[in-house]
Design a protein around this motif. Structure first.
Motif, PDB file in Angstrom:
ATOM      1  N   UNK A  37      24.951   3.671  53.127  1.00 51.08           N
ATOM      2  CA  UNK A  37      25.710   4.859  53.536  1.00 51.08           C
ATOM      3  C   UNK A  37      24.813   5.683  54.446  1.00 51.08           C
ATOM      4  N   UNK A  38      25.276   5.918  55.666  1.00 56.33           N
ATOM      5  CA  UNK A  38      24.509   6.724  56.618  1.00 56.33           C
ATOM      6  C   UNK A  38      25.400   7.848  57.152  1.00 56.33           C
ATOM      7  N   UNK A  39      24.781   8.887  57.652  1.00 55.84           N
ATOM      8  CA  UNK A  39      25.546   9.933  58.347  1.00 55.84           C
ATOM      9  C   UNK A  39      25.014  10.045  59.771  1.00 55.84           C
ATOM     10  N   UNK A  40      25.930  10.137  60.705  1.00 57.36           N
ATOM     11  CA  UNK A  40      25.555  10.275  62.114  1.00 57.36           C
ATOM     12  C   UNK A  40      26.577  11.164  62.788  1.00 57.36           C
ATOM     13  N   UNK A  41      26.154  11.710  63.919  1.00 56.30           N
ATOM     14  CA  UNK A  41      27.083  12.493  64.727  1.00 56.30           C
ATOM     15  C   UNK A  41      28.166  11.566  65.279  1.00 56.30           C
ATOM     16  N   UNK A  42      29.401  12.031  65.311  1.00 58.06           N
ATOM     17  CA  UNK A  42      30.488  11.265  65.925  1.00 58.06           C
ATOM     18  C   UNK A  42      31.119  12.149  66.986  1.00 58.06           C
TER      19      UNK A  42
END
Ligand code: MN
Length: 489
Positions: free
Chosen positions: A355-360
């Motif tokens: 699970x990663x978080x990145x700008x979209x």
């Protein structure tokens, strides 16, 4: 739900009781054998030997109304005059397979006499039986082979799974959160035609209603789902709040779908009114549970994802929403890279997803969405696209070979699958585009092209298969003929 298939043996009264008793006993033995073979995913139920129009009509009426009966399988041990079958078959509403088999494997050299011939006459009994389905233009699958052959049971099992796809299709409800992405053509389609042909109920719910439902999700509900995420995935971000927000979205979407009996859904990044993140992990985890999904409001691919998952192993196979994203056109190693901005199903993953978080950047995400990132498995697979040709639906299926991604792509923040389409990348692209295939597909490792062909046959929609032998010229000719045929239908 419990599903079963009915085995119906054709005969007639001409032979006398002794023959009919033998036929009955052998049919039971064969059904028992097939059920014990471990190759059939669903139980086969012997429904008797039919000898008259009345008996056949009665059992087919029963099959039509029985919830658990998902298809019928017929066989003629002896000769069964087919005019007896017309009234029954003309009213049949369930998938139909004609098993062209024979009780004895070999001709018994010294023992063969006219009594043996009269009892063991599937060779011409099955021909009489097959004629009437051809004459009545009833869609059916013919499978030939000895009933103890492993391959026969496997093919019968595969057909059963296609029939399950039809049963799921006929009751499928798709929940659309908002409309399709603006201006896109291929995600459009005639929902009335689709419901008439495939049974899908496709309707829209407001994103505002989803946001309301999200606000009602409790912390303890989120805690429980977070535990599930932790068990299934590696958490590779410090942004736990983003993951909790996805959990909130997932719980709310699932509640709404359960409330309406929906097993597939769509949304679009263009309509996130009141939502901080486009559902990424939320959509991915819902897909892993068997829900269908389509991005940008693509309800056709969402429904097909739900159906193909149900057709797969344990009714939740390795199938998922996919998009042809970008090509690698290096002359010695051409391949296609599939992904989506977030929503790739973890059932396609080679290893435990992160699970990663990145700008979209695309869409109105106020916060960085959490998503599952992984590489797809290597192996044989298919990609499938359903398009509305105006007046008919076309199901396009292409054979592909998934490969281990040939590079790391460390800055790509989404799940990815790399493959080589048949017959080769460039011809494959030309064929796909010629047939009008969408950029969205269902990619499946366990549903086969033959099963999709059977599904198309059962639902009476057009089927186009791009294989190792397909050429652009040949395909163009086929499509031109199909266009004419479908206008005549
Ligand atoms: Mn897309």
């Amino acid at each position: 739900m419990k599903r079963q298939f009915w085995f119906l043996v054709g005969s007639q009264c001409l032979y006398g009781d002794d023959v009919l008793i033998t036929v009955d006993a052998r049919a039971k033995e064969m059904v028992e054998y097939l059920n014990k073979s471990g190759k059939l995913p669903y139980e086969l139920i012997y429904k008797g030997t039919a000898k008259s129009n009345g008996e056949i009509s009665a059992v087919i009426r029963e099959a039509n109304y029985d919830k658990e009966c998902t298809g019928i399988i017929t066989w003629c041990h002896t000769f069964s005059p087919s005019k007896m079958w017309i009234n029954g078959l003309a009213s049949l509403q369930k998938p139909y397979c004609h098993l062209a088999t024979q009780y004895n494997r070999e001709i018994p050299n010294e023992k063969i006499d006219m009594d043996f011939m009269n009892l063991n006459q599937a060779a011409h009994g099955d021909r009489e039986h097959g004629f009437i389905a051809a004459r009545l233009r009833i869609p059916r699958k013919v499978i030939a082979g000895h009933w103890q052959d492993e391959n026969l049971a496997k093919r019968l099992g595969d057909w059963m799974r296609s029939a399950v796809g039809v049963a799921v299709s006929r009751e499928l409800k798709v929940m659309r959160f908002g409309d399709n992405m603006r201006e896109v053509a291929v995600t459009e389609g005639d929902k009335v035609e689709v419901q008439a042909k495939l049974g899908w109920q496709v309707n829209t719910w407001a994103v505002g209603d989803l946001v309301k439902e999200m606000n009602n999700v409790t912390d303890s509900e989120i805690d429980a789902l977070m535990r599930e995420y932790k068990e299934s995935y590696d958490i590779a971000t410090d942004n736990i709040e983003a993951i909790r927000y996805q959990a909130r979205e997932e719980i709310a979407m699932e509640k709404m779908m359960k409330g309406e009996g929906c097993t597939a859904f769509t949304n679009t990044f263009q309509d996130l009114y009141g939502m901080e993140q486009l559902p990424g992990l939320a959509s991915q985890h819902l897909m892993s549970k068997g829900y269908g999904y389509g991005g940008e409001g693509d309800w056709k691919v969402s429904a097909m994802t739900a159906i193909m998952k149900a057709m797969g192993e344990n009714e939740n196979g390795s199938s998922g929403f996919m998009e042809d994203y970008t090509y690698h056109l290096s002359e010695d190693n051409m391949c296609s890279l599939g992904a989506h901005m977030l929503e790739v199903c973890p059932s396609l993953a080679e290893a435990k997803p992160r699970i990663e978080t990145h700008h979209l950047g695309i869409g109105m995400n106020e916060k960085d969405p959490a998503r599952l990132v992984f590489e797809g498995k290597a192996g044989k697979a298919i990609v499938v696209s359903l398009v509305d040709m105006g007046g008919r639906l076309r199901l396009i299926c292409q054979d592909i070979e998934c490969i281990k991604p040939i590079m790391e792509m460390p800055n790509l923040p989404v799940a990815r699958v790399m493959w080589k389409p048949a017959p080769d990348l460039l011809t494959g692209i030309e064929c796909w585009i010629t047939a009008g295939g969408a950029h969205h597909t269902v990619l499946s490792y366990d549903v086969t092209a033959e099963q999709m062909r059977d599904f198309a046959n059962m639902t009476q929609i057009e089927f186009v298969h791009i294989t190792k032998d397909t050429t652009v010229e040949g395909l163009e000719d086929k499509l031109a003929v199909a266009d004419l045929l479908w206008k005549l239908k």
